[in-house]
Design an enzyme around this catalytic site. Structure first.
Site, mmCIF file in Angstrom:
data_model
loop_
_atom_site.group_PDB
_atom_site.id
_atom_site.type_symbol
_atom_site.label_atom_id
_atom_site.label_comp_id
_atom_site.label_asym_id
_atom_site.label_seq_id
_atom_site.Cartn_x
_atom_site.Cartn_y
_atom_site.Cartn_z
ATOM 1 N N ASP A 1 0.839 -1.198 0.000
ATOM 2 C CA ASP A 1 0.000 0.000 0.000
ATOM 3 C C ASP A 1 0.878 1.252 0.000
ATOM 4 O O ASP A 1 2.045 1.203 0.395
ATOM 5 C CB ASP A 1 -0.875 0.035 1.268
ATOM 6 C CG ASP A 1 -1.882 -1.099 1.288
ATOM 7 O OD1 ASP A 1 -2.197 -1.638 0.211
ATOM 8 O OD2 ASP A 1 -2.334 -1.454 2.394
HETATM 9 N N1 URA Z 1 -1.192 -5.967 3.844
HETATM 10 C C1 URA Z 1 -1.687 -4.706 3.884
HETATM 11 O O1 URA Z 1 -2.722 -4.465 4.487
HETATM 12 N N2 URA Z 1 -1.028 -3.732 3.237
HETATM 13 C C2 URA Z 1 0.135 -3.940 2.574
HETATM 14 O O2 URA Z 1 0.721 -2.995 2.029
HETATM 15 C C3 URA Z 1 0.651 -5.239 2.557
HETATM 16 C C4 URA Z 1 -0.037 -6.241 3.179
#
Ligand code: URA
Length: 273
Positions: free
Chosen positions: A116
């Site tokens: 993310d």
């Molecule tokens: N899980 C998440 O919630 N976000 C990420 O960036 C990676 C794994």
């Protein structure tokens, strides 16, 4: 737009670069060969320095001798900072991880999976589409390790629920390895040294370590939310056999041969199961 992924890992490139990669001469030396009219592409002399060739289908000769380059895929890891999208281009012009890796040196480089925008940590890139797809295939169970700063302190029941597999809106999550790393009002920076600090507020926070092998969108955040703890910061410190240690935030490095072999072995081993 980046080139589509090609199985042979070879992409159209400038002729002087092709000649250098083929071991004919340095780039400067290759340019001199071109301007001297000694280089032909498909039988036609090419002396213009910006000309491109496609190694997959063009025949390049120097003084009548054919030159070839072997496809050698490139793999690298980036320590992704917060604030960058995991994509090679963004129509809205937001910062992307493409700005942080050497795309012009390794055309066809793309991220294996995603983090993310606000997540930091290890992001693998490869020019090898087959390897990338294999590593993401659910059947391969490639383990990813995350360190999460969460609101409140998960108790034994929460950790057990994560270990058994919590229910998410799109079905149950696979059992995870979950452990409480720090309780109270921890300094996240002790565990994930960059981009961290105290979160403030009245609630006492905690740091949780989670190993998962699925890759659903926002998976860790949703899993922690399912047991009542909001993820405040998220950091990935391992992807399969790869560890982030030693890399500065925002920087990248090529995988070494042991790491490349370990990734390839991971894919081959599963193919035979
Ligand atoms: N899980 C998440 O919630 N976000 C990420 O960036 C990676 C794994």
């Amino acid at each position: 737009m980046s080139d589509p992924i090609r199985e042979d890992g070879l992409y159209p490139m400038r002729l002087q670069r092709f000649l250098a990669r083929a071991g004919v001469a340095s780039r400067r030396g290759s340019e001199r060969l071109m301007t001297a009219g000694r280089v032909r592409v498909n039988g036609v002399v090419v002396s213009e320095l910006g000309s491109k060739v496609d190694p997959a289908c063009d025949v390049v000769t120097v003084d009548g001798v054919e030159c070839r380059i072997e496809a050698s895929p490139a793999h690298l890891m980036l320590y992704k900072p917060a604030g960058y999208l995991t994509t090679m281009s963004d129509p809205q012009g937001r910062p992307t991880v493409a700005e942080l890796v050497p795309v012009s040196e390794y055309p066809g480089l793309y991220p294996v999976g995603r983090l993310d925008m606000d997540t930091t940590g290890l992001l693998l890139f490869t020019t090898d589409g087959n390897l990338g797809q294999a590593l993401l295939h659910p059947s391969r169970h490639v383990t990813k390790h995350y360190v999460a700063l969460v609101s409140g302190t998960p108790d034994g029941r929460d950790l057990q629920a994560l270990r058994r597999g919590v229910m998410l809106e799109d079905g149950p999550a696979a059992p995870a390895k979950a452990e409480l790393l720090e309780e109270g009002d921890p300094l996240f920076s002790l565990v994930a040294p960059h981009g961290a600090g105290r979160t403030g507020g009245g609630e006492r926070n905690a740091v949780v370590g989670l190993s998962i092998h699925e890759g659903r969108k926002h998976q860790v955040k949703k899993m922690m939310q399912a047991v009542g703890h909001k993820v405040l910061r998220l950091h990935r410190d391992a992807f399969g056999p790869l560890c982030l240690s030693g890399l500065e935030e925002g920087s990248w490095r090529m995988l070494d041969s042991d790491e490349t072999r370990a990734l390839e072995a991971l894919c081959e081993r599963r193919e035979h199961q």
